[in-house]
Enzyme design. Structure first.
Site, mmCIF file in Angstrom:
data_model
loop_
_atom_site.group_PDB
_atom_site.id
_atom_site.type_symbol
_atom_site.label_atom_id
_atom_site.label_comp_id
_atom_site.label_asym_id
_atom_site.label_seq_id
_atom_site.Cartn_x
_atom_site.Cartn_y
_atom_site.Cartn_z
ATOM 1 C CE1 TYR A 137 65.255 6.322 39.503
ATOM 2 C CE2 TYR A 137 65.510 8.642 40.143
ATOM 3 C CZ TYR A 137 65.333 7.169 40.704
ATOM 4 O OH TYR A 137 65.319 6.864 41.784
ATOM 5 C CE LYS A 188 67.540 -9.076 34.345
ATOM 6 N NZ LYS A 188 67.992 -9.784 34.162
ATOM 7 C CG ASP A 221 68.768 -10.938 37.483
ATOM 8 O OD1 ASP A 221 69.786 -10.274 37.021
ATOM 9 O OD2 ASP A 221 68.273 -11.859 37.137
ATOM 10 C CG ASP A 245 66.863 4.316 44.388
ATOM 11 O OD1 ASP A 245 67.728 5.321 45.376
ATOM 12 O OD2 ASP A 245 65.638 4.771 43.851
ATOM 13 C CG ASP A 249 67.115 1.670 49.498
ATOM 14 O OD1 ASP A 249 67.879 3.109 49.378
ATOM 15 O OD2 ASP A 249 65.805 1.740 49.877
HETATM 16 N N1 GGG Z 1 67.278 12.193 50.881
HETATM 17 C C1 GGG Z 1 66.787 13.299 49.879
HETATM 18 C C2 GGG Z 1 65.965 12.195 49.834
HETATM 19 O O1 GGG Z 1 64.351 12.463 50.435
HETATM 20 N N2 GGG Z 1 65.598 10.850 49.420
HETATM 21 C C3 GGG Z 1 64.850 10.535 48.700
HETATM 22 C C4 GGG Z 1 64.258 9.805 47.476
HETATM 23 O O2 GGG Z 1 62.922 9.290 47.073
HETATM 24 N N3 GGG Z 1 65.157 10.207 46.295
HETATM 25 C C5 GGG Z 1 65.235 9.462 45.536
HETATM 26 C C6 GGG Z 1 66.415 8.878 44.764
HETATM 27 O O3 GGG Z 1 67.599 9.238 45.413
HETATM 28 O O4 GGG Z 1 66.742 8.701 43.668
#
Ligand code: GGG
Length: 361
Positions: A137, A188, A221, A245, A249
């Protein structure tokens, strides 16, 4: 103590879930004579962009700098490309305020469902530390030969600096030592033959100073596969910006869903305010319907309380979420029919119910 909190509800369901996070913080203040909150709301995000051409004012960081903390809802709206939203609001705050720790609990709360058969809260209880200011990022890159179909390309540069890697890895070791838990490094290093190799080297160098902390290093992975097959082997996890990130999830996927995924963007030096937000986005498909799950936003407010030195209240807020889940009062994402407001009200009420009389935490 009076805390000044900047509130950026943002886009979509960010508005609705933030209102419930503030409801719970107000309840904490009502129950504790020692805590007062002054909230100031900033209408930044897509509507601001459509009206003014920018997601937040140019001096947005200066405005936020004087606050004790920031509570954010969500960013993103189908009317504007997502990268403009992210780079216009959230990422400049993370980077500009040196919030290099993105702390994300991945914890299956009692009463929350999991998609993993035979697993329970005792198996899914970890904390992710995602590097939050550089890595994939970095925002560095270029479009070259645009419009030339034979040669056009996009470059996206990852930045792994010594300072950037070392400080997040050290934060991980300190947290693992303090909580007597193991530390997993995820990278990685086989394919990413510069950044990944460097991350692994720095991890090994810092590890020497923490012989009491059990460690493991995994390829991203393999980590993804093991999170599903054997989540109990993860306790504290430190990883890069993008891997963090993605893996969190996946973590949300095994720990009740995005409606229960909370996060803190922390500047450990405390020179700048830290920012607290649910992991989820703005969910435009359900925005305005009053059915979004506010629990992730409420849990992120608990992380804010913890950061401000009110760990006991942070625990009580999470316990109140647990009791709300166990009572079966959930929004549709968790199979219930409660509205955002009903869930928020019950969490606030549960908080009062367990805290007894007014207390000094
Ligand atoms: N809750 C904050 C939000 O809307 N995050 C969405 C998002 O795509 N965040 C990217 C990240 O955390 O890298």
């Amino acid at each position: 103590m009076t805390y000044r909190i900047a509130v950026i509800p943002g886009d979509g369901i960010g508005q609705e879930v933030t209102a419930e996070a503030l409801r719970v913080l107000r309840e904490v203040a009502a129950l504790d004579r020692g805590i007062t909150f002054e909230f100031e709301e900033f209408p930044w995000g897509t509507e601001h962009f459509l009206a003014a051409g920018e997601m937040m004012p140019k001096d947005g960081l200066q405005i936020l700098a004087s606050f004790d903390a920031i509570q954010l809802g969500a960013v993103g709206d189908p009317r504007v490309p997502d990268h403009l939203t992210l780079w216009g609001l959230l990422l400049p705050i993370r980077q500009g305020f040196g919030q290099y720790v993105n702390l994300r609990p991945v914890r299956l709360l009692p009463g929350a469902p999991t998609v993993l058969a035979g697993r329970g809260p005792q198996d899914i209880d970890m904390v992710f530390l995602r590097e939050n200011t550089e890595g994939e990022y970095s925002g560095k890159g270029d479009f070259l030969f645009s419009g030339d179909p034979q040669r056009e390309m996009a470059l996206q540069t990852s930045v792994f600096s010594r300072v950037g890697c070392e400080r997040i890895i050290r934060y991980g070791f300190e947290l693992a030592r303090r909580t007597r838990r193991s530390l997993t490094s995820v990278s990685k290093g086989n394919a990413m033959n510069y950044g990944g190799v460097f991350w692994d080297e720095v991890f090994a160098q810092v590890a020497v100073q923490y012989p009491d902390v059990r460690t493991q290093s995994l390829l991203v992975d393999a980590a993804a596969m093991l999170l599903v097959r054997d989540p109990s082997r993860f306790e504290v996890v430190v990883t890069s910006n993008l891997y963090g990130d993605i893996l969190t999830d996946l973590g949300a996927g095994i720990a009740g869903g995005m409606g229960l995924a909370a996060s803190a963007n922390i500047d450990p030096t405390r020179r700048h305010p830290s920012l607290f937000e649910p992991v989820h986005g703005s969910a435009p498909d359900i925005a305005g319907k009053g059915i979004a799950n506010p629990m992730a936003a409420i849990w992120s407010a608990a992380l804010l309380l913890d950061h401000l030195g009110h760990g006991k209240w942070a625990e009580r807020v999470v316990e109140a979420i647990e009791r709300t889940l166990s009572a079966g009062v959930t929004s549709p994402d968790l199979g219930g029919s409660a509205t955002t407001e009903e869930v928020g009200r019950l969490v606030a009420r549960e908080l009062g119910a367990t805290s007894g009389k007014r207390v000094q935490a």
